[in-house]
Design a protein around this motif. Structure first.
Motif, PDB file in Angstrom:
ATOM      1  N   LEU A  95     -15.944  49.833 119.412  1.00  0.00           N
ATOM      2  CA  LEU A  95     -17.021  50.080 118.450  1.00  0.00           C
ATOM      3  C   LEU A  95     -16.622  49.520 117.085  1.00  0.00           C
ATOM      4  O   LEU A  95     -15.473  49.691 116.658  1.00  0.00           O
ATOM      5  CB  LEU A  95     -17.310  51.572 118.322  1.00  0.00           C
ATOM      6  CG  LEU A  95     -18.159  52.233 119.402  1.00  0.00           C
ATOM      7  CD1 LEU A  95     -18.251  53.732 119.144  1.00  0.00           C
ATOM      8  CD2 LEU A  95     -19.554  51.629 119.470  1.00  0.00           C
ATOM      9  N   THR A 129     -25.631  46.238 119.673  1.00  0.00           N
ATOM     10  CA  THR A 129     -24.793  47.392 119.321  1.00  0.00           C
ATOM     11  C   THR A 129     -25.003  47.778 117.867  1.00  0.00           C
ATOM     12  O   THR A 129     -25.170  48.970 117.534  1.00  0.00           O
ATOM     13  CB  THR A 129     -23.313  47.068 119.575  1.00  0.00           C
ATOM     14  OG1 THR A 129     -23.116  46.807 120.962  1.00  0.00           O
ATOM     15  CG2 THR A 129     -22.421  48.221 119.138  1.00  0.00           C
ATOM     16  N   ALA A 139     -25.097  52.379 122.330  1.00  0.00           N
ATOM     17  CA  ALA A 139     -24.077  51.519 121.716  1.00  0.00           C
ATOM     18  C   ALA A 139     -22.774  51.598 122.501  1.00  0.00           C
ATOM     19  O   ALA A 139     -22.131  50.573 122.782  1.00  0.00           O
ATOM     20  CB  ALA A 139     -23.867  51.912 120.263  1.00  0.00           C
ATOM     21  N   THR A 149     -23.276  41.489 123.307  1.00  0.00           N
ATOM     22  CA  THR A 149     -23.995  42.724 122.974  1.00  0.00           C
ATOM     23  C   THR A 149     -23.839  43.115 121.512  1.00  0.00           C
ATOM     24  O   THR A 149     -24.346  44.151 121.102  1.00  0.00           O
ATOM     25  CB  THR A 149     -23.490  43.884 123.845  1.00  0.00           C
ATOM     26  OG1 THR A 149     -22.154  44.215 123.452  1.00  0.00           O
ATOM     27  CG2 THR A 149     -23.520  43.534 125.315  1.00  0.00           C
ATOM     28  N   GLN A 150     -23.124  42.300 120.737  1.00  0.00           N
ATOM     29  CA  GLN A 150     -22.748  42.730 119.386  1.00  0.00           C
ATOM     30  C   GLN A 150     -23.949  43.072 118.519  1.00  0.00           C
ATOM     31  O   GLN A 150     -23.992  44.125 117.866  1.00  0.00           O
ATOM     32  CB  GLN A 150     -21.915  41.636 118.723  1.00  0.00           C
ATOM     33  CG  GLN A 150     -21.376  42.029 117.353  1.00  0.00           C
ATOM     34  CD  GLN A 150     -20.550  40.915 116.734  1.00  0.00           C
ATOM     35  OE1 GLN A 150     -21.091  39.909 116.292  1.00  0.00           O
ATOM     36  NE2 GLN A 150     -19.243  41.097 116.714  1.00  0.00           N
ATOM     37  N   VAL A 210     -21.222  48.133 124.228  1.00  0.00           N
ATOM     38  CA  VAL A 210     -20.217  47.443 123.415  1.00  0.00           C
ATOM     39  C   VAL A 210     -19.041  46.920 124.248  1.00  0.00           C
ATOM     40  O   VAL A 210     -18.496  45.857 123.930  1.00  0.00           O
ATOM     41  CB  VAL A 210     -19.751  48.331 122.249  1.00  0.00           C
ATOM     42  CG1 VAL A 210     -18.897  49.495 122.731  1.00  0.00           C
ATOM     43  CG2 VAL A 210     -19.005  47.514 121.198  1.00  0.00           C
TER      44      VAL A 210
END
Length: 664
Positions: A598, A552, A538, A548-549, A542
């Motif tokens: 994050l 993640t 993650a 990439t959400q 990220v």
């Protein structure tokens, strides 16, 4: 300097100090237990003392778990009402400690003995292995030891024995100011002879461990004066904390304060502060997302009760009439500790209660088969729901614990009374992780936070007949009418590891359950955790942005079984593996320099797992590489480096345990 003529009383603080076992062997491989309420342990030898927060603070480079020391101080309560610490600079301090481990010679744990009709009589442990006149062989009672001076010790408490074999229960040291540093055992649990396997969670015949408890005394001598005996304190040695920085919804401090309220030793609160009384309840619930998957779903990030979300905190802090319906609905989620009757299973907290055995029975189940907040916590929640609370700032950032050494002495002693117990769980007491239900017995106390320590240096009385009844156990002249060495830990599981690995989440007991809750002691012995591999992936993707959400979130929402490294072919294998390998389990801790992008704050990740003393590196696992390879498609640069990464990889070590088809 302290004027001896102006002293009204000398007292040891904390009144109850908590040490924890660990298997690290270095002379400086320990942390000092929390000394401010909600604070972190601290690292010895740092100036000013630094908080222990990360995996390298709690484990050695080879993965061993450091012990937690309990530090004791002397404070002078002056005739003018002020408070001053007494150190070796102004007086000679001679510390004297008496501890014992009396588990094996005590009585079986069946259920807490203050539950009325749900309580049971208890027979003596090891009754079939030891004759009545030889039960003394079961009690580990080292001789009392003294220490004085600055940076003195170690003085070992290792002359007690179990069945004739010596057992090390800890050691005494002092720091540069003459304060006592108490270190407990190394987490060693053994049977009296080889080949005896553990069979159950709490009452294993022939076994012992190396936790302990007992009085801490001190004699203070000012120059030219006669010695003065300080009001004693007490030390309790407990199992490790596998999730430092997380707290139970109900702490041991919450539990004992109910005793003190009932006795009139401290006033019961009549006002409610959002910051001090309401927000902590929801912060503790949200914190449990890192140790149990079900609690992650109901209280973790994205939940309507996620207090890491500033909007949620603002709504909780809104005492206006327009928000009254929402607050009332939130209150209805909580189990009322005074409701009685049958259990409402869908209320919170989703944590097993003292009468957990009844939860596995047929309906109607009693309300205390699941945990409830304390009467005082519920009263605060009721005032909050009614809008009669003091609303403060709506920041979702928890107030940072204060620097102990920057506090005035009168505030220091208030923190020392509560901080060690705040760091211990207040249930379920079946039997418990640190201290058990006996802390609720009023006869054990002489005033708020001060145990009624019996005179002399003998260990606690063990023989109350072949059967111990609830009435005798809780009554006058019984085993808890005052305390002596060994009194607080003897009802706990023997050895402690079998209880740690037996009391899990509902996923273990009800395989078809919707979610892995209720839990037992997730804040100390986790159930399901965010694995380091998921966090690393993650964190790696990220920063690449919106594309990439979803990937993640998949990593951050995955949870793995904390006990996976020690599970065997059956329950009995798990018990044995836990006794041998408890120090190889991961700890749930914050990570350094987590990416700001994050989508969740205060990420806590399982770290520090080992295999026979060798740290487990998830990045050598071919499956980790497979995920990394696919996720490299998010970045042209990463795609181009695939061949070089493959060439640089080392061969992964074999898994810690493997099974073939049909073996499990």
């Amino acid at each position: 300097m302290v004027d001896p003529n102006a002293i009204a009383a000398l007292k040891i603080y904390p009144p109850i100090g908590v040490a924890r076992v660990g298997n690290a062997q270095g002379a400086d491989d320990y942390v000092i237990g929390p000394e401010v309420i909600g604070g972190a342990p601290t690292l010895p030898g740092t100036t000013p003392e630094q908080p222990a927060r990360f995996v390298e603070d709690f484990r050695t480079a080879s993965g061993e778990i450091k012990r937690q020391a309990a530090r004791f101080r002397i404070y002078a309560h002056m005739k003018d009402g002020s408070v001053q610490e007494v150190t070796a600079a102004s007086a000679k301090i001679e510390w004297r400690v008496t501890i014992a481990n009396l588990k094996a010679g005590w009585y079986d744990f069946n259920q807490a003995m203050d539950l009325g009709a749900l309580s049971h009589n208890a027979l003596q442990r090891n009754r079939e292995l030891v004759s009545p006149d030889a039960r003394w062989k079961l009690d580990i009672t080292p001789a009392p030891k003294s220490i004085t001076g600055q940076t003195a010790g170690p003085i070992r408490l290792d002359d007690g024995a179990f069945w004739g074999s010596p057992v090390y229960l800890g050691e005494l040291r002092t720091d540069g100011d003459g304060r006592l540093i108490f270190l407990g055992g190394n987490g060693v649990s053994q049977p009296f002879r080889r080949g005896i396997r553990p069979l159950t969670f709490a009452n294993n015949p022939g076994w012992h461990d190396d936790v302990s408890d007992g009085p801490v005394r001190a004699q203070v001598t000012f120059p030219g004066r006669a010695p003065i005996d300080a009001e004693p304190g007490y030390v309790c040695v407990t199992p490790p904390n596998y999730a430092p920085g997380l707290f139970g919804l109900v702490t041991m401090d919450d539990v004992v304060r109910e005793v003190f309220y009932d006795k009139g030793w401290i006033p019961r609160p009549v006002k409610t502060s959002f910051t001090n009384d309401v927000l902590p309840v929801f912060q503790r619930l949200t914190g449990l997302q890192w140790v149990n998957h079900g609690l992650f779903v109901v209280h973790g990030f994205g939940s309507p009760l996620d207090v890491q979300n500033p909007q949620v905190v603002a709504k909780l802090n809104d005492g206006s009439p327009t928000n009254a319906a929402w607050r009332t609905a939130a209150l209805a989620l909580f189990r009322d500790p005074g409701a009685g009757g049958a259990l409402i299973e869908d209320q919170i907290p989703q944590i097993f209660g003292d009468a957990v055995d009844e939860f596995f029975g047929n309906p109607p189940k009693p309300t205390n088969s699941l945990l409830a907040v304390t009467k005082t916590q519920y009263a605060h929640l009721k005032r909050w729901a009614a809008g009669t609370f003091e609303a403060e700032g709506s920041s979702n950032t928890p107030a940072q614990p204060q620097d102990f050494f920057a506090l005035p002495p009168e505030v220091q002693v208030a923190h020392l009374e509560r901080a060690p117990l705040h760091d211990c769980l207040g249930g379920p007491f079946h039997p418990a992780m640190e201290m058990t239900w006996v802390m609720r017995i009023p006869l054990m106390w002489t005033s708020a936070y001060r145990l009624k320590i019996l005179p002399g240096e003998q260990p606690a009385r063990q023989d109350f007949g072949s059967t111990l009844t609830p009435a005798v156990c809780t009554g006058a002249n019984g085993p808890h009418d005052g305390v002596a060495a060994g009194c607080l830990t003897r009802f706990l599981g023997v050895p402690w590891q079998t209880d740690h690995t037996s009391c899990n989440s509902a996923a273990d007991y009800f395989p078809s359950t919707f979610l892995s809750m209720p839990t037992f002691w997730g804040a100390r012995a986790p159930d399901q955790v965010l694995a380091d591999g998921n966090y690393l992936r993650a964190a790696a993707i990220v920063p690449l942005g919106e594309a990439t959400q979803q990937q993640t979130f998949k990593h951050l929402m995955n949870r793995v079984d904390w006990l996976r490294d020690i599970r065997g072919n059956d329950y009995y294998d798990r018990l044995s593996n836990m006794i041998a390998e408890w120090s190889e389990l991961g700890m749930v801790l914050p990570v350094k320099s987590a990416p700001a992008s994050l989508p969740v704050q205060d990420v806590r990740v399982e770290q520090g797992r080992t295999d026979n003393g060798v740290p487990i590196d998830v990045t050598t696992d071919p499956k980790y590489h497979a995920v990394e390879n696919i996720e490299s498609l998010f970045s042209q640069q990463a795609m181009a480096g695939l061949a070089q990464r493959r060439a640089a990889r080392t061969t992964t070590p074999p898994p810690k345990r493997t099974y073939r088809q049909g073996e499990i």
